[in-house]
Design a protein around this motif. Sequence first.
Motif, short mmCIF file in Angstrom:
data_model
loop_
_atom_site.label_atom_id
_atom_site.label_comp_id
_atom_site.label_asym_id
_atom_site.label_seq_id
_atom_site.Cartn_x
_atom_site.Cartn_y
_atom_site.Cartn_z
N GLN A 90 0.94 -1.19 0.00
CA GLN A 90 -0.06 0.15 0.03
C GLN A 90 0.82 1.39 -0.07
OE1 GLN A 90 -2.83 -0.96 3.35
NE2 GLN A 90 -4.12 0.46 2.05
N VAL A 91 1.97 1.07 0.58
CA VAL A 91 2.86 2.38 0.88
C VAL A 91 3.38 2.70 -0.47
CG1 VAL A 91 4.98 3.22 1.79
CG2 VAL A 91 3.45 2.10 3.31
N GLY A 92 3.76 1.62 -1.16
CA GLY A 92 4.34 1.72 -2.51
C GLY A 92 3.41 2.16 -3.47
N ASP A 93 2.14 1.79 -3.43
CA ASP A 93 1.11 2.38 -4.47
C ASP A 93 0.74 3.77 -4.28
OD1 ASP A 93 0.83 -0.05 -5.26
OD2 ASP A 93 -1.03 -0.84 -4.15
N MET A 94 0.94 4.24 -2.84
CA MET A 94 0.62 5.88 -2.36
C MET A 94 1.58 6.50 -2.82
SD MET A 94 -1.06 5.04 1.24
CE MET A 94 -0.26 6.24 2.03
N ASP A 96 6.14 5.55 -3.85
CA ASP A 96 6.81 4.88 -4.86
C ASP A 96 7.59 3.53 -4.44
OD1 ASP A 96 8.96 5.87 -3.48
OD2 ASP A 96 9.03 7.63 -4.64
N GLU A 97 8.43 2.81 -4.99
CA GLU A 97 8.81 1.57 -4.40
C GLU A 97 9.91 2.16 -3.61
OE1 GLU A 97 9.49 -1.93 -3.95
OE2 GLU A 97 7.73 -1.24 -5.05
N GLU A 98 10.78 3.12 -4.08
CA GLU A 98 11.95 3.50 -3.01
C GLU A 98 11.45 3.82 -1.62
OE1 GLU A 98 14.66 7.38 -2.18
OE2 GLU A 98 13.96 6.87 -3.89
N GLU A 104 9.75 -0.57 4.86
CA GLU A 104 10.13 -1.93 4.97
C GLU A 104 11.32 -1.93 6.19
OE1 GLU A 104 10.39 -6.29 3.35
OE2 GLU A 104 10.77 -4.80 1.93
N GLU A 105 12.06 -1.18 5.87
CA GLU A 105 13.24 -1.02 6.66
C GLU A 105 13.09 -0.21 7.96
OE1 GLU A 105 17.35 -1.15 8.15
OE2 GLU A 105 16.06 -2.26 6.49
#
Length: 157
Positions: A90-94, A96-98, A104-105
């Motif tokens: 969800q964070v990636g969708d909101m 970006d991948e970075e 995740e870190e």
Amino acid sequence: EQKKEEEDEIDWLLILEIVLIAGICLMLLVMLVFLIWILLQRHKSRKTKKLFGSADRRLAIRALFEYSMNILSVAGLDIRNTSLYDYREQVGDMFDEETAAQYEEIVRIRQEAVYSDHEITEEQREMQDAFKNKIWNRIYKNGSIIQKFRLKYIYFL
């Protein structure tokens, strides 16, 4: 008989004055309660922000992570009772991948701070702080008016 009829009439002006005064008092009371609530929320927010620089890095990591999750919630993250790692997509969708990789870190660092007795470094605290600042700035600069309002005046972030 006229005097008796005049005495029996209801004084509507007096009733209107009483209702008006009661309404004003009630409105002032509601405003006072709302002001007290705002002051308490601001105090709570200031208290949380003081923890960010705490000498106890574990405490600082937990405070920064909770604050970051509140920011993500304002951005539209659907918080539910699940693993913190499940929000990565969800964070990636909101964003970006970075940002998803950074999320995740910081989850890993938060888990380490909460569940292990490993030494928490200043670098890890700074990573949490950088992530918090990054998402706050993105939402405040690129978010909708409603998100900005929620960020500043509902969550007091």
